[in-house]
Design a protein around this motif. Structure first.
Motif, short mmCIF file in Angstrom:
data_model
loop_
_atom_site.label_atom_id
_atom_site.label_comp_id
_atom_site.label_asym_id
_atom_site.label_seq_id
_atom_site.Cartn_x
_atom_site.Cartn_y
_atom_site.Cartn_z
N LEU A 1 0.83 -1.20 0.00
CA LEU A 1 0.00 0.00 0.00
C LEU A 1 0.86 1.26 0.00
O LEU A 1 0.50 2.27 -0.61
N ILE A 2 2.02 1.20 0.66
CA ILE A 2 2.94 2.34 0.63
C ILE A 2 3.43 2.59 -0.79
O ILE A 2 3.43 3.73 -1.28
N LEU A 3 3.85 1.53 -1.47
CA LEU A 3 4.34 1.67 -2.85
C LEU A 3 3.24 2.17 -3.78
O LEU A 3 3.46 3.06 -4.60
N THR A 4 2.04 1.61 -3.63
CA THR A 4 0.93 2.03 -4.48
C THR A 4 0.56 3.49 -4.21
O THR A 4 0.33 4.27 -5.14
N GLY A 5 0.52 3.86 -2.93
CA GLY A 5 0.16 5.23 -2.56
C GLY A 5 1.16 6.24 -3.05
O GLY A 5 0.80 7.29 -3.61
N LEU A 6 2.45 5.97 -2.88
CA LEU A 6 3.48 6.90 -3.33
C LEU A 6 3.53 6.99 -4.86
O LEU A 6 3.81 8.05 -5.42
N THR A 7 3.23 5.88 -5.54
CA THR A 7 3.15 5.92 -7.01
C THR A 7 2.02 6.82 -7.45
O THR A 7 2.18 7.66 -8.36
N SER A 8 0.87 6.68 -6.82
CA SER A 8 -0.28 7.52 -7.16
C SER A 8 0.01 8.99 -6.86
O SER A 8 -0.32 9.88 -7.65
N LEU A 9 0.68 9.23 -5.75
CA LEU A 9 1.02 10.61 -5.37
C LEU A 9 1.96 11.24 -6.40
O LEU A 9 1.72 12.36 -6.88
N GLY A 10 3.03 10.52 -6.74
CA GLY A 10 3.98 11.05 -7.71
C GLY A 10 3.35 11.29 -9.06
O GLY A 10 3.63 12.31 -9.73
N LEU A 11 2.48 10.38 -9.50
CA LEU A 11 1.81 10.55 -10.78
C LEU A 11 0.90 11.77 -10.76
O LEU A 11 0.82 12.52 -11.74
N GLY A 12 0.24 12.00 -9.63
CA GLY A 12 -0.61 13.18 -9.50
C GLY A 12 0.16 14.47 -9.65
O GLY A 12 -0.28 15.41 -10.33
N TYR A 13 1.34 14.53 -9.04
CA TYR A 13 2.18 15.74 -9.16
C TYR A 13 2.66 15.93 -10.60
O TYR A 13 2.67 17.05 -11.12
N VAL A 14 3.11 14.85 -11.20
CA VAL A 14 3.62 14.94 -12.57
C VAL A 14 2.53 15.41 -13.53
O VAL A 14 2.76 16.27 -14.39
N LEU A 15 1.34 14.86 -13.39
CA LEU A 15 0.23 15.29 -14.25
C LEU A 15 -0.10 16.77 -14.08
O LEU A 15 -0.46 17.45 -15.04
N PHE A 16 0.07 17.26 -12.86
CA PHE A 16 -0.28 18.66 -12.60
C PHE A 16 0.69 19.62 -13.28
O PHE A 16 0.37 20.79 -13.49
N LEU A 17 1.87 19.14 -13.63
CA LEU A 17 2.85 19.99 -14.30
C LEU A 17 2.35 20.48 -15.65
O LEU A 17 2.91 21.41 -16.23
N ARG A 18 1.28 19.87 -16.17
CA ARG A 18 0.73 20.30 -17.48
C ARG A 18 -0.04 21.59 -17.39
O ARG A 18 -0.35 22.19 -18.42
N VAL A 19 -0.42 22.03 -16.18
CA VAL A 19 -1.36 23.14 -16.06
C VAL A 19 -0.79 24.42 -16.65
O VAL A 19 0.41 24.66 -16.63
N GLY A 20 -1.70 25.23 -17.17
CA GLY A 20 -1.34 26.54 -17.68
C GLY A 20 -2.12 27.61 -16.97
O GLY A 20 -2.61 27.42 -15.86
N THR A 21 -2.27 28.76 -17.61
CA THR A 21 -2.95 29.88 -16.99
C THR A 21 -4.46 29.85 -17.21
O THR A 21 -5.19 30.64 -16.63
N SER A 22 -4.93 28.93 -18.08
CA SER A 22 -6.38 28.78 -18.30
C SER A 22 -6.74 27.30 -18.31
O SER A 22 -7.15 26.74 -19.33
N PRO A 23 -6.58 26.62 -17.16
CA PRO A 23 -6.79 25.17 -17.13
C PRO A 23 -8.26 24.79 -17.17
O PRO A 23 -9.13 25.55 -16.75
N ASN A 24 -8.51 23.61 -17.71
CA ASN A 24 -9.83 23.00 -17.63
C ASN A 24 -9.84 22.14 -16.37
O ASN A 24 -9.02 21.23 -16.23
N TYR A 25 -10.75 22.42 -15.45
CA TYR A 25 -10.72 21.73 -14.15
C TYR A 25 -10.82 20.22 -14.30
O TYR A 25 -10.03 19.47 -13.71
N VAL A 26 -11.76 19.75 -15.10
CA VAL A 26 -12.00 18.31 -15.23
C VAL A 26 -10.80 17.61 -15.86
O VAL A 26 -10.41 16.51 -15.44
N LEU A 27 -10.19 18.23 -16.84
CA LEU A 27 -9.10 17.59 -17.57
C LEU A 27 -7.73 17.83 -16.96
O LEU A 27 -6.87 16.94 -16.99
N ASP A 28 -7.51 19.01 -16.41
CA ASP A 28 -6.16 19.38 -15.98
C ASP A 28 -5.93 19.32 -14.47
O ASP A 28 -4.79 19.13 -14.04
N ILE A 29 -6.97 19.51 -13.67
CA ILE A 29 -6.79 19.57 -12.22
C ILE A 29 -7.38 18.36 -11.51
O ILE A 29 -6.74 17.76 -10.63
N LEU A 30 -8.59 17.96 -11.88
CA LEU A 30 -9.28 16.88 -11.18
C LEU A 30 -8.50 15.56 -11.18
O LEU A 30 -8.45 14.88 -10.13
#
Length: 486
Positions: free
Chosen positions: A347-376
């Motif tokens: 569960l630690i490995l799965t949780g940290l993987t999910s956490l890291g992936l969430g941060y990496v995905l957020f790096l895509r955000v710009g100044t006019s993000p779509n909440y459903v696609l870019d933040i959620l």
């Protein structure tokens, strides 16, 4: 401190039904509410930072102290707090510390001076450093060892995680009224719990044994960490190569080295360093630093991004992050079952993987993000990651440790979580402050996002590093197993 058991008991124990008395339920709710209040306070005030900065004219480097002062006060005295509770009486220490917490909350909501505001935050952290380990100890001395205590401890730790996550929503609601309510709302709750605690926490006698309390160890740890964080935060303004910065690092290192010498020489140290070589202790503590440090820093940056760059209201930001809080809160009752079924390491490995992936995905955000696609997507991944990893890390931190040192291992993981988070946040603030977006109100949204982006990258890097630390022992064992016999 009476030792907690792990969640790795026999199958017969694990499947025994847990039946608590009304008094036990009320006792558990009292101590769990206080831990949730501790977590709530950190994240709730985090949402209010832009409003506080605007009213009190504080920059990013000063605002981070409103968060860091609390977690540093909390983390620096956690180990000593548990020792003093055993020495002077758990009920007495718990109620006194909670009363101090309420008083500091009231003062923090009324002051206008930034220095005094930060001081109240530090005092609240010190108070929490006594309520958290004392609450833990109250549970271990009032719930029978085995599945009964396991379930109580699981509920206790997940209350803390839920309070931290749901504090985002409560903070948004309070800040929409005034940032001062993020301080004041804790006051009636804390006072009510003090009254309930007087009724439902059993009286206990102070220890008659000479267990010792390492005051100088606690003092040097607190001063060393405060000096290190202050130096990191002030370095971008003073210059990384300036005399003040170099001296700050040198003095902090000397104080922390003194702490290490004290711990190796006193009869009853706060930390017996040899315990880091046992079981999962070192990996669990590093994982905790990566988990909470990256999340606290990400929340700090995200708050500034959504409110300062996108112009969202505090309530709008809180609602955007609501899925994270709901995922953590709704998983709380099932955390012990997940750990029992899948094992804490997975569960630690799965949780940290999910956490890291969430941060990496957020790096895509710009100044006019779509909440459903870019933040959620990131919000959901972070909620899953925190819900899986946080209770599992706390359980694994004491797995395989002998009963006489369970209390030490439990206090150590809490200390690492708080102090490590303060350090990661300090580094994040230093990086962000070193990328100035420029002056002016239309200091363009793109420029401001560029200023915050290095902090987002650091959060992702810290989470990934924690994942590698947690996964490395398994990789080494597999590599050794695959080697041909000599």
């Amino acid at each position: 401190m009476t030792s907690p058991s792990t969640l790795t008991r026999s199958a017969e124990q694990l499947h025994t039904a847990v039946r608590w008395t009304r008094a036990q339920w009320l006792l558990l709710m009292v101590v769990c509410t206080v831990l949730a209040l501790d977590g709530l306070d950190v994240s709730m005030v985090g949402v209010a930072l832009p409003s506080i900065g605007h009213e009190l004219h504080l920059g990013t480097d000063s605002l981070q102290w409103i968060v860091s002062a609390y977690v540093l006060g909390y983390g620096s005295l956690l180990l000593l707090g548990g020792r003093l509770a055993d020495l002077l009486g758990r009920r007495r220490i718990f109620l006194i510390a909670l009363t101090v917490f309420a008083a500091a909350s009231l003062l923090g909501g009324l002051v206008n001076d930034p220095t005094l505001l930060i001081a109240t935050r530090f005092v609240k952290g010190l108070a929490a450093a006594f309520t958290a380990p004392t609450g833990f100890s109250i549970i271990t001395t009032n719930f029978a060892e085995g599945r009964e205590r396991n379930k109580a401890l699981s509920i206790f730790t997940t209350f803390g995680a839920s309070g931290f996550s749901l504090g985002l929503v409560v903070g948004g609601l309070m800040t929409s009224l005034s940032w001062r309510w993020t301080f004041l709302v804790s006051v009636p709750i804390a006072v009510a719990v003090v009254l309930l605690g007087m009724l439902f926490i059993p009286r206990d006698k102070p220890s008659t044994e000479e267990s010792g309390h390492d005051v100088w160890g606690a003092v040097t740890l607190a001063l060393g960490m405060l000096g290190l964080v202050y130096t990191l935060v002030s370095a971008p303004q003073k210059g990384w190569g300036s005399v003040a910065t170099i001296a700050g690092f040198a003095i902090s290192a000397a104080v922390l080295a003194t702490f290490a010498v004290i711990e190796n020489r006193v009869k009853h140290p706060l930390i017996r360093f040899g315990i880091l070589r046992e079981g999962w202790v070192a990996r669990a503590n590093l994982s905790a630093i990566g988990l909470f440090g990256s999340y606290l820093s990400f929340q700090f940056i995200l708050t500034m991004y959504l409110q300062s760059v996108l112009g969202w209201s505090p309530l709008g930001m809180a609602l955007a992050l609501l899925p994270t809080g709901l995922l953590v809160a709704t998983s709380a009752p099932f955390a012990d079952r997940f750990i029992e079924k899948f094992g804490a390491p997975k569960l630690i490995l799965t949780g940290l993987t999910s956490l890291g992936l969430g941060y990496v995905l957020f790096l895509r955000v710009g100044t006019s993000p779509n909440y459903v696609l870019d933040i959620l997507p990131s919000v959901i991944l972070l909620g899953i990651g925190f819900a899986l990893a946080f209770p599992s890390i706390n359980v694994q931190a004491t797995a395989g440790i002998r009963d006489s040192e369970q209390g030490l291992a439990a206090g150590l993981i809490q200390t690492s979580t708080q102090v490590g988070a303060a350090l990661v946040l300090a580094v994040t603030t230093a990086i962000v402050s070193g990328h100035d977006a420029g002056a002016g109100s239309t200091a363009s949204a793109a420029a401001m996002l560029d200023q915050y982006r290095p902090g987002l990258v650091l959060s992702a890097a810290v989470a990934i590093a924690a994942l590698l630390v947690a996964a490395s022992p398994a990789r080494r064992r597999r590599a050794l197993a695959e080697q041909p016999a000599a």
